[in-house]
Design a protein around this motif. Sequence first.
Motif, mmCIF file in Angstrom:
data_model
loop_
_atom_site.group_PDB
_atom_site.id
_atom_site.type_symbol
_atom_site.label_atom_id
_atom_site.label_comp_id
_atom_site.label_asym_id
_atom_site.label_seq_id
_atom_site.Cartn_x
_atom_site.Cartn_y
_atom_site.Cartn_z
ATOM 1 N N PRO A 47 0.806 -1.228 0.000
ATOM 2 C CA PRO A 47 0.000 0.000 0.000
ATOM 3 C C PRO A 47 0.834 1.271 0.000
ATOM 4 C CG PRO A 47 -0.870 -1.576 1.578
ATOM 5 C CD PRO A 47 0.425 -2.140 1.101
ATOM 6 N N GLU A 48 1.979 1.266 0.727
ATOM 7 C CA GLU A 48 2.788 2.485 0.769
ATOM 8 C C GLU A 48 3.420 2.792 -0.586
ATOM 9 O OE1 GLU A 48 5.214 -0.876 2.773
ATOM 10 O OE2 GLU A 48 3.137 -0.149 2.675
ATOM 11 N N ILE A 49 3.709 1.766 -1.394
ATOM 12 C CA ILE A 49 4.255 2.013 -2.731
ATOM 13 C C ILE A 49 3.156 2.534 -3.651
ATOM 14 C CG2 ILE A 49 5.334 0.940 -4.744
ATOM 15 C CD1 ILE A 49 6.735 -0.982 -2.907
ATOM 16 N N VAL A 50 1.949 1.959 -3.524
ATOM 17 C CA VAL A 50 0.809 2.455 -4.308
ATOM 18 C C VAL A 50 0.533 3.909 -3.952
ATOM 19 C CG1 VAL A 50 -1.639 2.169 -4.800
ATOM 20 C CG2 VAL A 50 -0.196 0.156 -4.492
ATOM 21 N N GLY A 51 0.543 4.225 -2.655
ATOM 22 C CA GLY A 51 0.303 5.602 -2.228
ATOM 23 C C GLY A 51 1.364 6.549 -2.755
ATOM 24 N N SER A 52 2.621 6.121 -2.752
ATOM 25 C CA SER A 52 3.710 6.959 -3.271
ATOM 26 C C SER A 52 3.546 7.213 -4.763
ATOM 27 C CB SER A 52 5.058 6.299 -3.003
ATOM 28 O OG SER A 52 5.311 6.199 -1.621
ATOM 29 N N CYS A 53 3.081 6.201 -5.490
ATOM 30 C CA CYS A 53 2.863 6.364 -6.922
ATOM 31 C C CYS A 53 1.754 7.378 -7.191
ATOM 32 C CB CYS A 53 2.518 5.018 -7.552
ATOM 33 S SG CYS A 53 2.267 5.100 -9.341
ATOM 34 N N ILE A 54 0.678 7.305 -6.413
ATOM 35 C CA ILE A 54 -0.421 8.265 -6.575
ATOM 36 C C ILE A 54 0.068 9.681 -6.275
ATOM 37 C CG2 ILE A 54 -2.668 8.971 -5.655
ATOM 38 C CD1 ILE A 54 -3.245 5.989 -5.157
ATOM 39 N N ALA A 55 0.888 9.827 -5.225
ATOM 40 C CA ALA A 55 1.435 11.141 -4.886
ATOM 41 C C ALA A 55 2.347 11.647 -5.998
ATOM 42 C CB ALA A 55 2.202 11.060 -3.565
ATOM 43 N N HIS A 56 3.115 10.757 -6.602
ATOM 44 C CA HIS A 56 4.022 11.137 -7.688
ATOM 45 C C HIS A 56 3.225 11.622 -8.896
ATOM 46 C CE1 HIS A 56 7.950 10.907 -9.745
ATOM 47 N NE2 HIS A 56 7.233 10.604 -10.810
ATOM 48 N N TRP A 57 2.182 10.884 -9.265
ATOM 49 C CA TRP A 57 1.334 11.289 -10.386
ATOM 50 C C TRP A 57 0.684 12.639 -10.112
ATOM 51 C CZ3 TRP A 57 -3.543 12.851 -11.509
ATOM 52 C CH2 TRP A 57 -3.971 12.756 -12.829
ATOM 53 N N THR A 58 0.158 12.815 -8.902
ATOM 54 C CA THR A 58 -0.524 14.059 -8.547
ATOM 55 C C THR A 58 0.422 15.248 -8.625
ATOM 56 O OG1 THR A 58 -1.929 12.782 -7.045
ATOM 57 C CG2 THR A 58 -1.951 15.171 -6.796
#
Length: 564
Positions: free
Chosen positions: A265-276
């Motif tokens: 989940p923390e990698i998925v969250g980091s990816c979403i933050a990167h895209w945003t």
Amino acid sequence: MKYRSVIPGHEKGPMVTKSLEREKPTCGSVLGGKRNCCVIFPANVSMIAESVERRNNNWFVRTQVASDLMVQVGENSFHLHKLPMVSRSGFLNRLVFERRSGDTNLNISIDNLPGGSGIFELVVMFCYGWKVNLTATNIAPLYCAAHFLEMSDDLEQGNLVSKTEVFLSFVIFSSWKDTFRIFKSFESISSWARDLQILKRCSEAIAWKACTDPGAECLNILPVNAHTSNPKELVNKWWFEDVSFLRIDHFIEVIASIKRKGMKPEIVGSCIAHWTAKWFSRITFKLDNLTHKDHLIQMQRVSIESLVRVLPVEEKSVSCNFLLHLLKMGQIMKIDSELLNKIERRTAFMLESCRAKDLLVKNYGHGDTDYDIGIVIKVVKAYASFVSSNSSSRIFVVGRLVDEYLTQVARNENVRAKDFQSLVEALPNNARYCYDNLYRAIDMYLKAHPSLAEEERSGICRAMEYQKLSQEARNHAMKNDRLPTDVITRFILLEQINMTRSIVAAGSDHRRTKSQEILRARRRVGKGWMNFQKEMKMMKRDVETMKVQLNELQLCRMQLQRHP
């Protein structure tokens, strides 16, 4: 026979003759060319064209037989022949037989063909026996067009649907980069790509690669906050940059597939933050310029709502700072109130594990403060409301966090006294064991804002409790000319009372009760504000005298205890 080839869009005259090096196919299979590129032929050729001539928006297929079918695709007209077209397209076959009449030529209009006239040109080439080059950029729209035109193997073995299906599957599972090129080609065929499961297949291929082959191709990319990441985290995030180029609906599909694959989940969250961060970094959020009718604003609103919905629910899967930025964007874009409240509650719950720098959210536009204090006030108040019914909360941790944040923004000249005071008072009185950090932040703010009115300074200091200050902070406060006069007076009176109590407890002959001391101090202040500074000096001097007396008494007591 060989014909010269002219690329559409690079014509030099009003008439363009286009033909390819025609080869008689030996079978109906897919022929592999270069990697991720292939050439296909129909299995059987009922009519072979010698050339294609283009006059403006009209395309003429030249054969030994006159044209008897015109197909209008967008602004382009294709003068064709029924036999090669209807023998491979169930869609055209049905239209031709539905419209049979005495007319020699038949006109058909297709307005919603996936890929438009450019893709239909490839379809025509295929039907007339020419080789068609398939690439990652044209395979998805050609596959969708083949389905639209019903070019299945039911009509002819080795038709366009089956041949494009083989190459599409090959590209999706063989090349990471070409899978993203396919994603790019979806922009004009989104609904078809979704209905025919191409979007899902591409998303699952990327998810499979990201989850099973860490660090495969893009180790040169640095994710957000890469300076704080360890090498293992960098390897896990090698795919972030490529995924961040996807538009929101495609990105959401990829994230959903990655979550199903079991990515942390923390990698998925980091990816979403990167895209945003990548997509919203260049957007200027100005409230005055936002209208509900603006298409771009509507797209941004939908994007933010989609991001909120796809966030991992696990604790610490996203940072508090990212949630604050998302909350700010959501407020500006006026997203769904339920989603806005969801972000606010989640951010409030994270305050106990935050650092002061996590609360720093930059303002957008010009003439504003560097950081948005209003968004922090909103979240802190939400937390205060939450802890009122939760005895297990660590409110003192949040109290210290808020004081540290106030210290960081205090020197900003544009921070309004009203906002500063609101944040000071956002937490209940029991949120602080000690008020030293708060006093330090207030003193820094008053120093950076010397033109504040007396009422504003009093409001900022109202929440500060004298009894929760250390002796060092009290001493500093009584000599601090930046504090409002009523606060200094109150502190001196309380200090005198404390000194009196201590002297009485130590056994001094100079005994005063609490009430007597307060009356004597108030009489001094009540003599008139014209001599206030003089009276203040006298009161401070009394405090110092009382401190000396207290020290002498304590020293005397220690000596008596040593020599009974």
